[in-house]
Design a protein around this motif. Structure first.
Motif, PDB file in Angstrom:
ATOM      1  N   GLY A  49       0.812  -1.208   0.000  1.00 45.17           N
ATOM      2  CA  GLY A  49       0.000   0.000   0.000  1.00 45.17           C
ATOM      3  C   GLY A  49       0.846   1.259   0.000  1.00 45.17           C
ATOM      4  N   LEU A  50       1.889   1.253   0.811  1.00 45.95           N
ATOM      5  CA  LEU A  50       2.781   2.410   0.883  1.00 45.95           C
ATOM      6  C   LEU A  50       3.436   2.687  -0.461  1.00 45.95           C
ATOM      7  CD1 LEU A  50       4.492   1.575   4.295  1.00 45.95           C
ATOM      8  CD2 LEU A  50       3.170   3.646   3.836  1.00 45.95           C
ATOM      9  N   VAL A  51       4.025   1.645  -1.041  1.00 47.13           N
ATOM     10  CA  VAL A  51       4.800   1.829  -2.274  1.00 47.13           C
ATOM     11  C   VAL A  51       3.901   2.156  -3.464  1.00 47.13           C
ATOM     12  CG1 VAL A  51       6.355   0.706  -3.914  1.00 47.13           C
ATOM     13  CG2 VAL A  51       6.670   0.358  -1.462  1.00 47.13           C
ATOM     14  N   SER A  52       2.833   1.377  -3.622  1.00 47.69           N
ATOM     15  CA  SER A  52       2.006   1.558  -4.820  1.00 47.69           C
ATOM     16  C   SER A  52       1.291   2.901  -4.827  1.00 47.69           C
ATOM     17  CB  SER A  52       0.991   0.411  -4.941  1.00 47.69           C
ATOM     18  OG  SER A  52       0.082   0.450  -3.859  1.00 47.69           O
ATOM     19  N   PHE A 105      -3.161   4.864   2.647  1.00 43.06           N
ATOM     20  CA  PHE A 105      -3.749   6.103   3.154  1.00 43.06           C
ATOM     21  C   PHE A 105      -2.681   7.158   3.455  1.00 43.06           C
ATOM     22  CE2 PHE A 105      -5.223   8.677   6.800  1.00 43.06           C
ATOM     23  CZ  PHE A 105      -6.329   9.283   6.213  1.00 43.06           C
ATOM     24  N   ILE A 106      -1.504   6.718   3.845  1.00 45.47           N
ATOM     25  CA  ILE A 106      -0.453   7.654   4.268  1.00 45.47           C
ATOM     26  C   ILE A 106      -0.062   8.638   3.169  1.00 45.47           C
ATOM     27  CG2 ILE A 106       1.964   7.790   5.010  1.00 45.47           C
ATOM     28  CD1 ILE A 106       1.510   5.302   6.685  1.00 45.47           C
ATOM     29  N   PRO A 107       0.130   8.210   1.912  1.00 47.35           N
ATOM     30  CA  PRO A 107       0.541   9.187   0.880  1.00 47.35           C
ATOM     31  C   PRO A 107      -0.505  10.258   0.573  1.00 47.35           C
ATOM     32  CG  PRO A 107       1.027   6.942   0.180  1.00 47.35           C
ATOM     33  CD  PRO A 107       0.156   6.845   1.383  1.00 47.35           C
ATOM     34  N   ILE A 108      -1.788   9.999   0.908  1.00 50.60           N
ATOM     35  CA  ILE A 108      -2.813  10.997   0.556  1.00 50.60           C
ATOM     36  C   ILE A 108      -3.145  11.917   1.725  1.00 50.60           C
ATOM     37  CG2 ILE A 108      -3.798   9.433  -1.163  1.00 50.60           C
ATOM     38  CD1 ILE A 108      -6.106   8.910   0.739  1.00 50.60           C
ATOM     39  N   ILE A 109      -2.509  11.698   2.887  1.00 47.86           N
ATOM     40  CA  ILE A 109      -2.801  12.535   4.060  1.00 47.86           C
ATOM     41  C   ILE A 109      -2.606  14.025   3.779  1.00 47.86           C
ATOM     42  CG2 ILE A 109      -2.018  13.116   6.380  1.00 47.86           C
ATOM     43  CD1 ILE A 109      -1.590  10.165   6.907  1.00 47.86           C
ATOM     44  N   VAL A 136       5.907   8.409   3.986  1.00 52.05           N
ATOM     45  CA  VAL A 136       6.046   7.027   3.504  1.00 52.05           C
ATOM     46  C   VAL A 136       7.447   6.499   3.778  1.00 52.05           C
ATOM     47  CG1 VAL A 136       6.075   5.579   1.441  1.00 52.05           C
ATOM     48  CG2 VAL A 136       4.224   7.225   1.791  1.00 52.05           C
ATOM     49  N   SER A 137       8.461   7.338   3.666  1.00 50.07           N
ATOM     50  CA  SER A 137       9.829   6.902   3.945  1.00 50.07           C
ATOM     51  C   SER A 137       9.952   6.416   5.383  1.00 50.07           C
ATOM     52  CB  SER A 137      10.816   8.050   3.692  1.00 50.07           C
ATOM     53  OG  SER A 137      10.827   8.422   2.329  1.00 50.07           O
ATOM     54  N   CYS A 138       9.379   7.162   6.319  1.00 51.80           N
ATOM     55  CA  CYS A 138       9.415   6.750   7.727  1.00 51.80           C
ATOM     56  C   CYS A 138       8.700   5.413   7.912  1.00 51.80           C
ATOM     57  CB  CYS A 138       8.782   7.826   8.607  1.00 51.80           C
ATOM     58  SG  CYS A 138       9.688   9.387   8.662  1.00 51.80           S
ATOM     59  N   ALA A 139       7.534   5.275   7.276  1.00 48.89           N
ATOM     60  CA  ALA A 139       6.772   4.038   7.404  1.00 48.89           C
ATOM     61  C   ALA A 139       7.516   2.856   6.791  1.00 48.89           C
ATOM     62  CB  ALA A 139       5.399   4.196   6.744  1.00 48.89           C
ATOM     63  N   LEU A 140       8.166   3.064   5.647  1.00 45.03           N
ATOM     64  CA  LEU A 140       8.917   1.984   4.999  1.00 45.03           C
ATOM     65  C   LEU A 140      10.112   1.555   5.842  1.00 45.03           C
ATOM     66  CD1 LEU A 140       8.894   3.152   1.272  1.00 45.03           C
ATOM     67  CD2 LEU A 140       7.707   1.172   2.234  1.00 45.03           C
ATOM     68  N   LEU A 141      10.770   2.510   6.466  1.00 42.81           N
ATOM     69  CA  LEU A 141      11.880   2.163   7.361  1.00 42.81           C
ATOM     70  C   LEU A 141      11.381   1.312   8.522  1.00 42.81           C
ATOM     71  CD1 LEU A 141      13.807   5.561   7.483  1.00 42.81           C
ATOM     72  CD2 LEU A 141      14.620   3.423   6.459  1.00 42.81           C
ATOM     73  N   PHE A 142      10.214   1.648   9.040  1.00 43.22           N
ATOM     74  CA  PHE A 142       9.649   0.905  10.166  1.00 43.22           C
ATOM     75  C   PHE A 142       9.261  -0.515   9.764  1.00 43.22           C
ATOM     76  CE2 PHE A 142       5.893  -0.349  12.696  1.00 43.22           C
ATOM     77  CZ  PHE A 142       6.487  -0.391  13.952  1.00 43.22           C
ATOM     78  N   THR A 143       8.490  -0.650   8.675  1.00 41.46           N
ATOM     79  CA  THR A 143       8.052  -1.987   8.257  1.00 41.46           C
ATOM     80  C   THR A 143       9.226  -2.839   7.784  1.00 41.46           C
ATOM     81  OG1 THR A 143       7.538  -1.129   6.040  1.00 41.46           O
ATOM     82  CG2 THR A 143       5.747  -1.210   7.647  1.00 41.46           C
ATOM     83  N   GLY A 144      10.184  -2.204   7.103  1.00 42.13           N
ATOM     84  CA  GLY A 144      11.371  -2.953   6.677  1.00 42.13           C
ATOM     85  C   GLY A 144      12.171  -3.434   7.862  1.00 42.13           C
ATOM     86  N   GLY A 188      10.851   1.594  -2.366  1.00 46.60           N
ATOM     87  CA  GLY A 188       9.722   2.519  -2.407  1.00 46.60           C
ATOM     88  C   GLY A 188      10.046   3.809  -3.133  1.00 46.60           C
ATOM     89  N   LEU A 189      11.176   4.407  -2.798  1.00 48.32           N
ATOM     90  CA  LEU A 189      11.549   5.668  -3.445  1.00 48.32           C
ATOM     91  C   LEU A 189      11.907   5.461  -4.919  1.00 48.32           C
ATOM     92  CD1 LEU A 189      13.639   7.455  -0.668  1.00 48.32           C
ATOM     93  CD2 LEU A 189      11.192   7.632  -1.185  1.00 48.32           C
ATOM     94  N   GLY A 190      12.482   4.300  -5.222  1.00 45.26           N
ATOM     95  CA  GLY A 190      12.796   3.992  -6.620  1.00 45.26           C
ATOM     96  C   GLY A 190      11.538   3.912  -7.468  1.00 45.26           C
ATOM     97  N   ALA A 191      10.509   3.243  -6.939  1.00 48.78           N
ATOM     98  CA  ALA A 191       9.247   3.133  -7.676  1.00 48.78           C
ATOM     99  C   ALA A 191       8.607   4.502  -7.859  1.00 48.78           C
ATOM    100  CB  ALA A 191       8.292   2.198  -6.936  1.00 48.78           C
ATOM    101  N   ALA A 192       8.648   5.321  -6.793  1.00 48.06           N
ATOM    102  CA  ALA A 192       8.073   6.660  -6.882  1.00 48.06           C
ATOM    103  C   ALA A 192       8.836   7.512  -7.901  1.00 48.06           C
ATOM    104  CB  ALA A 192       8.093   7.333  -5.510  1.00 48.06           C
ATOM    105  N   GLY A 193      10.160   7.371  -7.928  1.00 51.46           N
ATOM    106  CA  GLY A 193      10.961   8.129  -8.876  1.00 51.46           C
ATOM    107  C   GLY A 193      10.639   7.774 -10.313  1.00 51.46           C
ATOM    108  N   VAL A 194      10.459   6.492 -10.576  1.00 50.00           N
ATOM    109  CA  VAL A 194      10.146   6.062 -11.944  1.00 50.00           C
ATOM    110  C   VAL A 194       8.793   6.608 -12.382  1.00 50.00           C
ATOM    111  CG1 VAL A 194       9.599   4.050 -13.374  1.00 50.00           C
ATOM    112  CG2 VAL A 194      11.566   3.992 -11.845  1.00 50.00           C
TER     113      VAL A 194
END
Length: 371
Positions: free
Chosen positions: A154-157, A299-303, A322-330, A352-358
């Motif tokens: 959810g975070l990445v997509s 939900f986090i990216p649309i806050i 999202v970066s903070c959340a990805l660090l936590f889940t990872g 996550g950031l790579g996908a967002a960059g693309v």
């Protein structure tokens, strides 16, 4: 038992400080194992108490080695204190996973002052804790796995979707609408996929599980034809072993009939297997967890856009959240897998950031084409 060592010379200040740290850590690790044992029963409790006893022996060694230099009790390392806190508050697989990592990184291996036996003990402790942690991981249902990966997806997509649509130059309201649509579509898709996956896995296991009533057919089988041996051969036994096992079952059956024992109470003839739902978990639990956690992550990216942030500012805030959340889940995945959590956290962040960059680059290109 560790052999006593006598000091042939005065220890240096560095040695005294190092030995005191070892003493504090051994004492704290013993306390962690005792705390974990307090929340368990049976064999696991016995194993944890045995580990605590071993750590206590190591503690005694360093106390004796320090002798008059033992000094006042000092605090253990921060990581050991953190594990003690986890053990008291939760006593979960997270603590065991951290202890596994700590035991496998014992400083005794590179320290000439530490006896080889203590160094070997610590490495064996890592394997013991690995086994206990594996037991705890296996008890986790499919719902937990679906929750962790659902949140990551959810975070990445949705971050990629929000950043990509922002790159095309649309308004904040359209970004918000797109993000909500991506949340709902992705959550429903993940839930449906997880339900089908777990249900299909359970059905496959059911199809492979021997019929629990097959043992009732034994009295009707022809002993001479011995088709029971074919059953065991089909399950992977050699022809000789299958024939021997079949003869054993027929002998047991004859004995039970002679003494009037009801085989319904003792169906040893055909092995019993765990119910498939106990192995793979509930399909509805997995689907529900996947839906909720994917939606939570998405939900986090649309806050920021819910509060009317501009496209650029909203995208920046979304990336940070999202970066903070990805660090936590990872990090959680790293802890549960017994690996370094920082490496797993950074890997998840990079993905996550790579996908967002693309998607942002694609959004820019798409916006330029239609502009």
């Amino acid at each position: 038992m560790v052999d006593d060592q006598t000091l042939t010379s005065q220890p240096t200040r560095a040695q005294i400080n190092r030995w005191r740290r070892y003493l504090a850590n051994e004492r704290a690790e013993a306390a962690v194992y005792r705390e974990l044992a307090r929340k368990r029963t049976g064999e696991e409790r016995e194993i944890l108490l045995a580990l605590a006893e071993s750590e206590a022996r190591h503690e005694a060694f360093w106390r004796d080695k320090l002798g008059e230099y033992v000094g006042f009790p000092r605090q253990p390392d921060l990581g050991t204190r953190f594990m003690g806190l986890l053990a008291k508050r939760f006593g979960s697989v997270f603590t065991l996973a951290l202890m596994q990592t700590a035991e496998s990184r014992s400083p005794y291996i590179q320290d000439d002052d530490a006896p080889d036996q203590i160094a070997a003990d610590e490495r064996i402790h890592a394997e013991v804790v690995r086994g206990l942690a594996t037991r705890s991981r296996e008890k986790m249902s499919g719902g937990f796995r679906a929750a962790v990966f659902g949140a990551n997806d959810g975070l990445v997509s949705n971050l990629a979707l929000v950043v990509g649509i922002m790159g095309s130059g649309v308004s904040s309201s359209l970004i918000l609408l797109t993000g909500i649509s991506g949340l709902l579509a992705g959550a429903l898709s993940m839930a449906a996929g997880e339900w089908v996956s777990v249900r299909s896995q359970g059905e496959l296991l059911d199809a492979s599980t021997p019929n629990p009533q097959a043992h009732t057919l034994l009295p009707q089988l022809d002993v001479n034809a011995n088709e029971l041996a074919l059953v065991y051969r089909a399950r992977g036994l050699s022809e000789k072993d299958a024939a021997e096992k079949a003869r054993s079952e027929f002998s047991r059956m004859a004995f039970e009939q002679a003494i009037g024992l009801d085989r319904e109470d003792h169906p040893e003839g055909v092995e019993q297997h765990a119910n498939a739902s106990e192995v793979v978990g509930s399909a509805w639990t997995a689907a529900g967890s996947s839906f909720l956690f994917f939606a939570g992550g998405a939900f986090i990216p649309i806050i920021p856009f819910l509060f009317g942030a501009s496209p650029v500012l909203g995208a920046v805030i979304a990336v940070v959240l999202v970066s903070c959340a990805l660090l936590f889940t990872g990090g959680i995945v790293g802890v549960l897998s017994g690996k370094a959590p920082l490496v797993r956290a950074l890997r998840q962040l990079a993905i996550g950031l790579g996908a967002a960059g693309v998607t942002y680059v694609l959004g820019l290109a798409f916006g330029t084409v239609i502009g």
